[in-house]
Design a protein around this motif. Structure first.
Motif, short mmCIF file in Angstrom:
data_model
loop_
_atom_site.label_atom_id
_atom_site.label_comp_id
_atom_site.label_asym_id
_atom_site.label_seq_id
_atom_site.Cartn_x
_atom_site.Cartn_y
_atom_site.Cartn_z
N TYR A 24 6.12 2.16 -2.37
CA TYR A 24 4.79 2.06 -2.96
C TYR A 24 4.61 3.17 -4.04
O TYR A 24 5.26 4.24 -3.86
CB TYR A 24 3.51 2.13 -2.24
CG TYR A 24 3.26 0.78 -1.45
CD1 TYR A 24 2.58 -0.25 -1.72
CD2 TYR A 24 4.21 0.36 -0.46
CE1 TYR A 24 2.33 -1.36 -1.39
CE2 TYR A 24 3.81 -0.76 0.16
CZ TYR A 24 3.03 -1.67 -0.19
OH TYR A 24 2.81 -2.84 0.50
N ARG A 43 13.71 2.58 -5.58
CA ARG A 43 14.05 1.73 -4.21
C ARG A 43 15.54 1.90 -3.81
O ARG A 43 15.36 1.94 -2.55
CB ARG A 43 13.53 0.17 -4.74
CG ARG A 43 12.29 -0.04 -4.93
CD ARG A 43 12.07 -1.61 -5.03
NE ARG A 43 12.79 -2.18 -5.93
CZ ARG A 43 12.65 -2.54 -7.05
NH1 ARG A 43 11.62 -1.92 -7.66
NH2 ARG A 43 13.56 -3.22 -7.95
N ARG A 46 0.47 0.78 -4.96
CA ARG A 46 1.01 -0.54 -5.34
C ARG A 46 2.28 -0.67 -5.27
O ARG A 46 3.18 0.32 -5.14
CB ARG A 46 0.49 -0.80 -6.94
CG ARG A 46 1.03 0.18 -7.98
CD ARG A 46 0.83 -0.20 -9.53
NE ARG A 46 1.05 1.14 -10.15
CZ ARG A 46 2.38 1.29 -10.78
NH1 ARG A 46 3.31 0.34 -10.46
NH2 ARG A 46 2.33 2.31 -11.47
N ARG A 47 3.01 -1.69 -4.91
CA ARG A 47 4.36 -2.02 -4.73
C ARG A 47 5.11 -1.36 -5.78
O ARG A 47 5.03 -1.75 -7.04
CB ARG A 47 4.78 -3.40 -4.57
CG ARG A 47 4.30 -3.99 -3.15
CD ARG A 47 5.65 -3.88 -2.30
NE ARG A 47 5.41 -4.41 -1.06
CZ ARG A 47 6.26 -4.52 -0.18
NH1 ARG A 47 7.74 -4.19 -0.28
NH2 ARG A 47 6.15 -5.45 0.97
N ALA A 82 5.05 5.92 0.32
CA ALA A 82 4.36 5.96 -1.04
C ALA A 82 4.37 7.15 -1.58
O ALA A 82 4.17 8.33 -0.95
CB ALA A 82 2.90 5.71 -0.60
N LEU A 88 -2.68 2.45 2.41
CA LEU A 88 -2.24 2.29 0.97
C LEU A 88 -3.30 1.66 0.22
O LEU A 88 -3.40 2.06 -0.83
CB LEU A 88 -1.23 1.18 1.18
CG LEU A 88 0.10 1.60 1.73
CD1 LEU A 88 0.95 0.38 2.14
CD2 LEU A 88 1.14 2.66 1.10
N ALA A 100 6.13 2.17 5.33
CA ALA A 100 6.16 1.99 3.79
C ALA A 100 6.10 3.76 3.49
O ALA A 100 5.59 4.37 4.24
CB ALA A 100 4.94 1.39 3.52
N ALA A 154 9.33 -0.23 2.96
CA ALA A 154 8.52 -0.78 1.71
C ALA A 154 8.15 0.43 0.84
O ALA A 154 7.89 1.59 1.48
CB ALA A 154 7.33 -1.47 1.95
N ARG A 188 -1.88 -0.91 5.86
CA ARG A 188 -2.90 -1.49 4.94
C ARG A 188 -3.83 -0.75 4.37
O ARG A 188 -4.22 -0.67 3.38
CB ARG A 188 -2.97 -2.86 5.28
CG ARG A 188 -1.89 -4.03 5.11
CD ARG A 188 -2.25 -5.25 5.81
NE ARG A 188 -2.25 -5.23 7.33
CZ ARG A 188 -2.60 -6.54 7.89
NH1 ARG A 188 -2.79 -7.58 7.47
NH2 ARG A 188 -2.46 -6.24 9.37
N GLU A 243 7.80 -2.10 -8.12
CA GLU A 243 8.33 -3.32 -8.69
C GLU A 243 8.77 -3.10 -10.10
O GLU A 243 8.33 -2.25 -10.81
CB GLU A 243 7.59 -4.54 -8.39
CG GLU A 243 7.19 -4.75 -7.05
CD GLU A 243 6.42 -6.14 -6.73
OE1 GLU A 243 6.34 -6.61 -5.72
OE2 GLU A 243 5.61 -6.23 -7.82
#
Length: 289
Positions: free
Chosen positions: A89, A71, A60-61, A111, A54, A109, A87, A51, A63
């Motif tokens: 990012y 993804r 940011r995710r 990124a 990031l 994650a 995840a 956290r 999405e």
């Protein structure tokens, strides 16, 4: 295995440096306190590292429909590597780059910058993602975050000791105390660089195996290196302590940033990947033959 042993030795050296600075501040009690502080600091880092990093880079995710291909690529490569899908990012920066973070493969994650998606082709992006997955599988993300915390804490303690004079009754004398307070942060930085550089070569090797072709990663490294020389990464410039987490040093845009680089030379990494490809081609069973 040799790489892990080297990392363990370097981490022990970092801990010893931290305790040494504590001893210079408060003798034996100071060393013990430093050890306890180090343990607490590592626990906090272990719990919050993903956290913190990031948020530091405004990630940011990934999405929405536009991020679906990225993804899916990450999930497919993670499945090939036999690990949970991390995840995903996005970082708003035109400099192509990427990093991985997280305390374990189950909480990790990847990124990537928007520039990576714009400037690299699909094979090169796959190779970069595979490199970051290798860091996660090898648990490098936690090790590199902890070493960055150690280096920062050693510098802070050393500055504190210089300001207050350290132990004036030290057997090293006042000059020795001052010398150690100046040299300890430099030594911590060198240890951090040694750990980061060793883990980058290993992540290149494993990442090439995950994506299926070392030459994809070699091409990606060269392209990112060339563009990083010309394009600023503003969030990395504001947070240089996290530079070692990126696949290519994001601080290359400024000449002074290369003085203590935490990354091995890109030319050496590319040469190692080309040698890996040649070795595979020379084998009848080589996957890239």
């Amino acid at each position: 295995m040799a790489g892990y042993m080297r990392t363990a030795v370097l981490m022990a050296a970092m801990t010893a440096l931290f305790m040494g600075v504590g001893w210079m501040l408060g003798g034996g009690a100071g060393a013990v306190i430093a050890l306890v502080v180090a343990a607490a600091m590592n626990l906090v880092t272990w719990w919050n590292s993903d956290r913190m990093v990031l948020r530091m880079h405004g990630a940011r995710r990934a999405e929405g429909g536009g991020a679906e291909a990225l993804r899916r690529l990450v999930a497919d490569l993670a499945a090939d590597a036999g690990m949970p899908a991390p995840a995903v990012y996005l970082i708003d920066s035109d400099q192509p780059n990427a990093f991985a973070t997280g305390r374990s493969p189950d909480r990790a994650a990847v990124a990537v910058t928007s520039g990576l998606l714009r400037h690299l082709d699909r094979e090169e992006i796959a190779a970069v993602v595979a490199h970051e997955l290798a860091h996660i599988r090898n648990r490098d993300t936690l090790v590199m975050t902890i070493t960055a915390s150690f280096a920062g804490a050693i510098s802070m303690l050393a500055n504190f000791a210089l300001f207050f004079g350290g132990r004036r009754d030290s057997p090293l004398g006042l000059v020795g105390v001052i010398a150690m307070m100046i040299l300890a942060p430099l030594a911590a930085g060198l240890v951090q660089m040694a750990i980061s550089r060793a883990r980058e070569y290993e992540a290149d090797r494993v990442g090439a195996e995950i994506c299926g072709n070392p030459l994809w990663l070699a091409a990606a490294l060269q392209r990112i290196q060339g563009l990083a020389l010309r394009i600023d990464n503003n969030s990395a410039e504001r947070n240089p302590g996290s530079a070692h987490m990126f696949i290519i040093n994001p601080l290359h845009a400024h000449r002074y940033d290369t003085l203590f680089s935490t990354h091995p030379r890109t030319e050496g990494r590319v040469a190692a990947l080309h040698e890996m490809a040649r070795a595979a081609q020379g084998s009848a069973a080589g996957p890239w033959a």
